[in-house]
Design a protein around this motif. Sequence first.
Motif, short mmCIF file in Angstrom:
data_model
loop_
_atom_site.label_atom_id
_atom_site.label_comp_id
_atom_site.label_asym_id
_atom_site.label_seq_id
_atom_site.Cartn_x
_atom_site.Cartn_y
_atom_site.Cartn_z
N GLY A 186 0.77 -1.24 0.00
CA GLY A 186 0.00 0.00 0.00
C GLY A 186 0.81 1.29 0.00
O GLY A 186 0.23 2.37 0.09
N GLU A 187 2.13 1.20 -0.11
CA GLU A 187 2.93 2.42 -0.16
C GLU A 187 2.86 3.05 -1.54
O GLU A 187 2.69 2.36 -2.55
CB GLU A 187 4.40 2.14 0.18
N VAL A 188 3.02 4.39 -1.56
CA VAL A 188 3.06 5.13 -2.82
C VAL A 188 4.26 6.07 -2.81
O VAL A 188 4.71 6.52 -1.75
CB VAL A 188 1.77 5.96 -3.04
N THR A 189 4.77 6.36 -4.00
CA THR A 189 5.78 7.41 -4.12
C THR A 189 5.02 8.74 -4.17
O THR A 189 3.86 8.78 -4.58
CB THR A 189 6.61 7.25 -5.41
N VAL A 190 5.67 9.81 -3.72
CA VAL A 190 5.04 11.12 -3.80
C VAL A 190 6.02 12.13 -4.36
O VAL A 190 7.21 12.08 -4.10
CB VAL A 190 4.48 11.62 -2.44
N GLU A 191 5.48 13.03 -5.15
CA GLU A 191 6.22 14.18 -5.66
C GLU A 191 5.94 15.30 -4.66
O GLU A 191 4.83 15.82 -4.58
CB GLU A 191 5.69 14.54 -7.04
N VAL A 192 6.94 15.65 -3.87
CA VAL A 192 6.78 16.63 -2.80
C VAL A 192 6.68 18.03 -3.40
O VAL A 192 7.49 18.41 -4.25
CB VAL A 192 7.95 16.55 -1.80
N ARG A 193 5.71 18.81 -2.95
CA ARG A 193 5.53 20.18 -3.41
C ARG A 193 5.49 21.16 -2.25
O ARG A 193 4.79 22.17 -2.30
CB ARG A 193 4.25 20.30 -4.24
N THR A 194 6.20 20.83 -1.20
CA THR A 194 6.30 21.71 -0.05
C THR A 194 7.74 21.72 0.42
O THR A 194 8.47 20.74 0.25
CB THR A 194 5.37 21.25 1.11
N ASP A 195 8.15 22.84 1.00
CA ASP A 195 9.49 22.93 1.57
C ASP A 195 9.52 22.38 2.99
O ASP A 195 10.57 22.35 3.63
CB ASP A 195 9.98 24.38 1.57
#
Length: 192
Positions: free
Chosen positions: A16-25
């Motif tokens: 159930g894990e996903v990769t994420v594209e982070v858009r926060t500092d």
Amino acid sequence: MQLVVARIGRAHGIKGEVTVEVRTDEPESRLAPGAVLATDPASTGPLTIATGRVHSGRLLLRFEGVTDRTGAEALRNTLLIADVDPEEMPEDEDEYYDHQLIDLDVITEDGTEVGRITEISHLPSQDLFIVERPDGSEVLIPFVEEIVSEIDLEEQRAVITPPPGLIDDRAEIASARDEASEGSARDEDEGA
């Protein structure tokens, strides 16, 4: 106020894990276990982060109730949205939230009006201001120190030092091919 803090990528593994594209500092606080995030599309959320870890330089998240690859894959391309106090400022004085930059007037150092920031585009290498010019056209301005010399939130303006050709057609075009053709033309004129 709501801010997009990440976009869910592909499933990672079978639990159930996903990769994420982070858009926060500030991923350590915005994407921490226990954080409840709204989503776009809204039908997939809200999502509560169960676990988070870094694997091979990528942030992996698992959400409560998502326990297998099929559930994780169903979340792909979902935007994660955090509620943020509009008065909250980033920790670093040289950082800004998108909502602080939208609608700023963009001027050059000599005071020439360029336009108004209508959107911020977050690219892998840099962020871009999308600026609407007075005539309705758009210009893209890289949000880098060499070009954006000042952000003044009180005066609601961004001051830029654009290189030739960024906001006008004064670009200087020079190439080895142009110089070579000029040299051969000179040779012909001299009767070489």
